[in-house]
Design a protein around this motif. Sequence first.
Motif, mmCIF file in Angstrom:
data_model
loop_
_atom_site.group_PDB
_atom_site.id
_atom_site.type_symbol
_atom_site.label_atom_id
_atom_site.label_comp_id
_atom_site.label_asym_id
_atom_site.label_seq_id
_atom_site.Cartn_x
_atom_site.Cartn_y
_atom_site.Cartn_z
ATOM 1 N N SER A 34 51.696 45.280 40.256
ATOM 2 C CA SER A 34 51.158 45.944 41.586
ATOM 3 C C SER A 34 52.283 45.642 42.820
ATOM 4 O O SER A 34 53.109 44.892 42.232
ATOM 5 C CB SER A 34 49.803 44.911 42.142
ATOM 6 O OG SER A 34 50.195 43.545 42.030
ATOM 7 N N ASP A 44 45.116 40.159 36.992
ATOM 8 C CA ASP A 44 45.292 41.372 36.483
ATOM 9 C C ASP A 44 43.866 41.783 35.800
ATOM 10 O O ASP A 44 43.255 42.879 35.914
ATOM 11 C CB ASP A 44 46.276 41.741 35.821
ATOM 12 C CG ASP A 44 47.641 41.795 36.499
ATOM 13 O OD1 ASP A 44 47.293 42.047 37.715
ATOM 14 O OD2 ASP A 44 48.649 41.850 36.093
ATOM 15 N N TYR A 47 40.871 41.639 37.915
ATOM 16 C CA TYR A 47 41.025 42.934 38.754
ATOM 17 C C TYR A 47 40.444 44.280 37.898
ATOM 18 O O TYR A 47 39.368 44.896 38.465
ATOM 19 C CB TYR A 47 42.243 43.232 39.089
ATOM 20 C CG TYR A 47 42.433 44.249 40.006
ATOM 21 C CD1 TYR A 47 42.538 44.189 41.620
ATOM 22 C CD2 TYR A 47 42.801 45.652 39.665
ATOM 23 C CE1 TYR A 47 42.768 45.195 42.462
ATOM 24 C CE2 TYR A 47 43.014 46.747 40.582
ATOM 25 C CZ TYR A 47 43.038 46.522 41.791
ATOM 26 O OH TYR A 47 43.283 47.544 42.689
ATOM 27 N N ASP A 77 43.269 41.193 45.010
ATOM 28 C CA ASP A 77 44.805 41.745 44.976
ATOM 29 C C ASP A 77 44.778 42.731 46.059
ATOM 30 O O ASP A 77 44.894 44.036 45.942
ATOM 31 C CB ASP A 77 45.029 42.143 43.594
ATOM 32 C CG ASP A 77 46.359 42.670 43.442
ATOM 33 O OD1 ASP A 77 46.856 42.313 44.247
ATOM 34 O OD2 ASP A 77 46.775 43.249 42.378
ATOM 35 N N ASN A 80 47.743 45.633 45.993
ATOM 36 C CA ASN A 80 47.763 46.257 44.711
ATOM 37 C C ASN A 80 47.861 47.784 45.244
ATOM 38 O O ASN A 80 46.889 48.258 45.956
ATOM 39 C CB ASN A 80 46.569 46.098 43.857
ATOM 40 C CG ASN A 80 46.861 46.843 42.424
ATOM 41 O OD1 ASN A 80 47.153 47.627 42.481
ATOM 42 N ND2 ASN A 80 46.324 46.036 41.589
ATOM 43 N N ASN A 83 44.785 50.137 45.042
ATOM 44 C CA ASN A 83 43.638 50.047 46.056
ATOM 45 C C ASN A 83 43.352 51.178 46.730
ATOM 46 O O ASN A 83 42.090 51.009 47.287
ATOM 47 C CB ASN A 83 43.962 48.674 47.015
ATOM 48 C CG ASN A 83 44.022 47.281 46.612
ATOM 49 O OD1 ASN A 83 43.219 47.139 45.030
ATOM 50 N ND2 ASN A 83 44.476 46.218 46.988
#
Length: 298
Positions: A34, A44, A47, A77, A80, A83
């Motif tokens: 990311s 990760d 997520y 996160d 990222n 997103n």
Amino acid sequence: MGLWLLLGLPVAAVGQEAGNGERHEERAADGGASDGAAHNDSDDDRYRRLVEQAIDCTRKDSLRQAEQLYREALQLDPTNARNALLFSNLGTVLRRQGRADEAVEAYTLALNITPYSTAMLLNRASLNLEQGRDDLAYVDYCNVVDLLPDEPEARLMRAYIYQRRRQYKEARADYNAVLRQDSRHKTARMGLLMVDEKEGRQMAAMEEMNRLVQEYPDDTTLLLMRANLYLDREQWEVALLDLETVVEREAQDPAPCILMGDACLRVGRKSEARKAFEQAIARGVPPAELRERLKECK
């Protein structure tokens, strides 16, 4: 009155023929680095699991839970690059809950990350249009056309906005752009004939209307549209022919019953008008709304 509203069509229905509608970009965020600080494998993995669970909840219509999961992933996160997709999906989840302003905000956050995403622009545009924010929707549709000149939904909906603004030349150009890609595109043809009608080309409008009815004889929407054209021209008897068919086919919709009742009153058929208004009441219209019309039937 706008074309889609005249027909009782939600705006979204137009996008659906164009191959779109609500663009919920469901796909799990796969692995990869990311932007910003590095994250360990457990972050990760978490997520990714949150995103997958959110998508699953959305598909099961567990929207509150999906919203919570998307927000958890975004908090986990916040830098990222993926997103953008999460904000877009969150916007659709909020939209489905009827939280339009929050949904627009989520789509905007997605576009802050990926400003050239036509899917996200179309999502925000259609929602703004549903909320009556035509100017904001217009900007997004123009941006989509700049990026993808042949995108049918953007062309159709921008044409719709032009019609509302009475910019018929511009509306005609957008409808023709769609028809150059698909000469039989029904919604574009419907829009174009309404432009003809507004510009006084009544014969051309009715000729195209009749062609559409012949090509799609089971499409009640087209019959209702033609009936409205006849009503606008005060051709009550021919309008009633279409309205009778629509009332018979659409057993739950009270609106055609009211139109038929009004047309019957215009030609002095009071008993038939009363029957039509009583049908509308049986289909859910409060009697008080039709009290004055019923008095005219005596």
